[in-house]
Write an enzyme that holds these catalytic residues in place. Structure first.
Site, PDB file in Angstrom:
ATOM      1  N   ASP A 145      14.443 -27.387   6.712  1.00  0.00           N
ATOM      2  CA  ASP A 145      13.497 -26.386   6.201  1.00  0.00           C
ATOM      3  C   ASP A 145      13.569 -25.008   6.880  1.00  0.00           C
ATOM      4  OD1 ASP A 145      12.714 -28.955   5.619  1.00  0.00           O
ATOM      5  OD2 ASP A 145      10.664 -28.725   6.329  1.00  0.00           O
ATOM      6  N   GLN A 147      14.487 -25.352  10.832  1.00  0.00           N
ATOM      7  CA  GLN A 147      14.461 -26.694  11.408  1.00  0.00           C
ATOM      8  C   GLN A 147      15.899 -26.980  11.820  1.00  0.00           C
ATOM      9  OE1 GLN A 147      11.832 -29.623  11.557  1.00  0.00           O
ATOM     10  NE2 GLN A 147      11.246 -27.610  12.259  1.00  0.00           N
ATOM     11  N   PHE A 195       8.403 -29.555  14.442  1.00  0.00           N
ATOM     12  CA  PHE A 195       8.572 -29.656  12.995  1.00  0.00           C
ATOM     13  C   PHE A 195       8.215 -28.330  12.325  1.00  0.00           C
ATOM     14  CE2 PHE A 195       8.473 -34.467  11.760  1.00  0.00           C
ATOM     15  CZ  PHE A 195       9.597 -34.673  12.530  1.00  0.00           C
ATOM     16  N   SER A 196       8.168 -28.359  11.006  1.00  0.00           N
ATOM     17  CA  SER A 196       8.038 -27.122  10.231  1.00  0.00           C
ATOM     18  C   SER A 196       6.705 -26.421  10.433  1.00  0.00           C
ATOM     19  CB  SER A 196       8.224 -27.431   8.748  1.00  0.00           C
ATOM     20  OG  SER A 196       9.596 -27.635   8.517  1.00  0.00           O
ATOM     21  N   ASP A 211       3.304 -29.425   8.795  1.00  0.00           N
ATOM     22  CA  ASP A 211       3.851 -28.238   8.124  1.00  0.00           C
ATOM     23  C   ASP A 211       2.798 -27.157   7.871  1.00  0.00           C
ATOM     24  OD1 ASP A 211       6.024 -29.926   8.125  1.00  0.00           O
ATOM     25  OD2 ASP A 211       5.895 -30.416   5.993  1.00  0.00           O
ATOM     26  N   GLU A 216       4.919 -32.225   1.202  1.00  0.00           N
ATOM     27  CA  GLU A 216       5.227 -31.560   2.468  1.00  0.00           C
ATOM     28  C   GLU A 216       5.232 -30.052   2.236  1.00  0.00           C
ATOM     29  OE1 GLU A 216       8.203 -34.724   4.562  1.00  0.00           O
ATOM     30  OE2 GLU A 216       9.171 -33.460   3.091  1.00  0.00           O
ATOM     31  N   TRP A 243      16.964 -34.672   0.610  1.00  0.00           N
ATOM     32  CA  TRP A 243      16.956 -35.705   1.653  1.00  0.00           C
ATOM     33  C   TRP A 243      17.797 -36.925   1.286  1.00  0.00           C
ATOM     34  CZ3 TRP A 243      16.251 -34.717   6.344  1.00  0.00           C
ATOM     35  CH2 TRP A 243      15.309 -33.783   6.781  1.00  0.00           C
TER      36      TRP A 243
HETATM   37  C1  FRU Z   1      10.471 -31.407   5.068  1.00  0.00           C
HETATM   38  C2  FRU Z   1      10.164 -32.065   6.393  1.00  0.00           C
HETATM   39  C3  FRU Z   1       8.844 -31.583   6.927  1.00  0.00           C
HETATM   40  C4  FRU Z   1       8.989 -31.770   8.402  1.00  0.00           C
HETATM   41  C5  FRU Z   1      10.439 -31.448   8.612  1.00  0.00           C
HETATM   42  C6  FRU Z   1      11.067 -32.228   9.742  1.00  0.00           C
HETATM   43  O1  FRU Z   1      11.810 -31.377   4.749  1.00  0.00           O
HETATM   44  O2  FRU Z   1      10.175 -33.481   6.250  1.00  0.00           O
HETATM   45  O3  FRU Z   1       7.720 -32.246   6.392  1.00  0.00           O
HETATM   46  O4  FRU Z   1       8.151 -30.923   9.149  1.00  0.00           O
HETATM   47  O5  FRU Z   1      11.102 -31.735   7.407  1.00  0.00           O
HETATM   48  O6  FRU Z   1      12.343 -31.742  10.030  1.00  0.00           O
END
Ligand code: FRU
Length: 530
Positions: free
Chosen positions: A58, A74, A119-120, A192, A244, A331
């Site tokens: 992300d 990320q 994380f994000s 997030d 997310e 993903w």
């Molecule tokens: C979305 C996610 C977010 C999380 C991040 C982890 O792609 O799953 O929810 O913060 O990636 O890398």
């Protein structure tokens, strides 16, 4: 059932990656390179953001400040698959040339073996120093708000909490707030944060996702440190997957001065079982988002590779744009795509607006590539009118990093379209189908796909209210990504492709009658992004 499967996949992914911190060698790692038939082709795009090395997912912390668009990612500093999540930083003054400056906010390792991956999240410019982080006159704190994914020494999930770090040197260095976390509800599914300033009530607003229940929580704060719960939004639209990366922004309706609030989330796309993004249109009073009655779900993009998109904070009102950056990946196969030296890329930054449509949908999101990405284009081919009644190969033009634009009148043709990245039997095909009222992107013959059974396929967008005798089409091709924009971005399809040869041929086609391609232009991008 489907949702449960996906939640489990995400948890497994998070757990597996939390529990081992392996340094993955790009050469020996069998997952990097994936399909061994790939040899001579560089998949690194020229005008789409990629990290110099390692894995990204992300986009995070998008803020404009003092002439710079900040872009955090990320990032895994140690390898080419997801893990050791940290925020990498890059900056650009023009959305084209990016200076990557390395890890800004690293994963935290504690003495007892527990860790907090970063994380994000988002970033804000604290112009009024509401946080009090600035201690000298003239300092303006930049504040990053993100999720700490806290795991125990054995990789067991403990919690997801919201934390802040600040910079007093325009983003050069970042310091974690000593009293982190600023928000902890004792949940392992709470992530997030998107924060922005809501001027009418002079408050900070934070949206945080509760992925397991497909909802978004909204909080207010006066200082970025103390947060008060205000409202919940969710469990409508597509709830087949976890939600997310929420975002909330105000957009102008094309040709009017009307403004509407749009809440977008990642998770829930037209391709069930894959990523995707959806959006809701409504109103916002600073603490509660109310969706208009509409024909939900509404999807942002109809490809398989458009996810985790969020918008910039602090773009000046004199510019007026709301610009979204998304991870062009999925993903289902993100960890096995056959790139070398890096893994992960972003779709071109898109300026967002709304179009009023005359059906139950009410409004439709419009997405236009920011104009800055065209600054290094060179005219390669143009033709005011091309009539096509079968297949026409354009012999005088080819390329693997292109901006192709044309208007299409299908007349009595049943289908019409364009093949790009053509070489031998390989091609990526974009088709307009009148009977189905669809635009389709077919990547079944696009090249390498054996790295994942989920990759090959045909993506399509059902289009309402379109005139097949008057369509505008724009197709961005960049080595390993194709982005399709129909009718000024009312319908978009974003897909990765991995051609095994780089000849980049182009042909036009129609079936069932003659189609007219007018104002046909092909521009080549001449400069690399880094
Ligand atoms: C979305 C996610 C977010 C999380 C991040 C982890 O792609 O799953 O929810 O913060 O990636 O890398």
């Amino acid at each position: 059932m489907r949702k449960i499967i996906i939640i489990n996949c995400v948890s497994l992914l998070l757990f597996a990656s939390c529990s081992k911190k392996t340094v993955v060698n790009p050469v020996t790692n069998p997952k990097n390179g994936g399909d061994t038939t790939v040899a001579s082709v560089s998949y690194r795009p020229l005008f789409h953001y990629t990290p110099t090395t390692n894995w990204i997912n992300d986009p995070n912390g998008l803020i404009y400040y003092n002439g710079s668009y900040h872009l955090f990612s990320q990032y895994n500093p140690n390898g080419y698959v997801w893990g050791n999540m940290s925020w990498d930083q890059a900056q650009s003054s023009d959305f084209f040339t990016w200076q990557e400056s390395g890890v800004a906010i690293p994963e935290v390792f504690n003495i007892n073996g527990s860790t907090s991956m970063i994380f994000s999240g988002s970033a804000v410019v604290d112009n009024l120093n509401t946080s009090g982080f600035a201690t000298q006159a003239g300092q303006v704190p930049l504040v990053a708000v993100y999720t700490a994914n806290n795991t125990g020494a054995s990789g067991n999930a403990i919690s997801q909490t919201q934390c802040i770090s600040y910079s007093l040197d325009q983003g050069l260095t970042w310091t974690a707030y000593t009293k982190n976390p600023v928000l902890d509800i004792g949940s392992t599914q709470f992530r997030d944060p998107k924060v922005f300033w809501y001027a009418p009530t002079q408050t900070w607003v934070m949206l945080v996702s509760k992925p397991d229940v497909d909802s978004v929580r909204i909080y207010n704060s006066s200082d970025l440190k103390n947060w008060t719960f205000k409202s919940d939004f969710g469990a409508i639209g597509n709830t087949n997957q976890v939600w997310e990366c929420p975002d909330l922004y105000q957009l102008t309706v094309e040709g009017t001065s009307t403004q509407k609030w749009v809440l977008s989330v990642s998770g829930g796309g037209v391709e069930n079982g894959f990523g995707g993004m959806q959006y809701f249109i409504g109103s916002f009073d600073g603490s509660k988002f109310t969706a208009d009655a509409d024909n939900y779900p509404l999807y942002v993009d109809y490809g398989k590779d458009y996810y985790a998109g969020v918008t910039y904070n602090n773009i000046p009102s004199s510019d007026g744009r709301t610009v979204m950056v998304s991870w062009a990946n999925n993903w289902s196969y993100a960890g096995t795509i056959p790139t070398s030296g890096y893994r992960g890329q972003y779709a071109v930054p898109r300026s967002l607006s709304l179009r009023k449509v005359n059906n139950a949908d009410g409004y439709h999101l419009l997405q236009t590539p920011v104009a800055e990405i065209t600054q290094h284009e060179i005219n390669a081919y143009s033709n005011p009118a091309i009539n096509v009644n079968s297949t026409l190969k354009l012999d005088s033009v080819s390329g693997t990093s292109l901006d192709i634009q044309f208007n299409l009148s299908m007349a009595n043709a049943a289908t019409a379209g364009i093949n790009v990245l053509q070489s031998g039997t390989e091609q990526t095909t974009i088709t307009l189908n009148k009977a189905l009222s669809e635009v389709l992107l077919d990547r079944t013959k696009s090249g390498s796909s054996s790295f994942s059974s989920a990759f090959s396929g045909v993506e399509s967008a059902k289009m309402d209210n379109v005139d097949f005798n008057n369509l505008t089409c724009r197709i961005l091709v960049d080595q390993s990504i194709v982005e399709v924009f129909i009718n000024s971005g009312e319908y978009t399809i974003t897909d990765l492709v991995f051609p095994t040869q780089a000849k980049g041929g182009i042909s036009l086609f129609s079936t069932g009658g003659t189609a007219s391609f007018s104002n046909f232009t092909v521009k080549k991008v001449s400069k690399t992004l880094h």
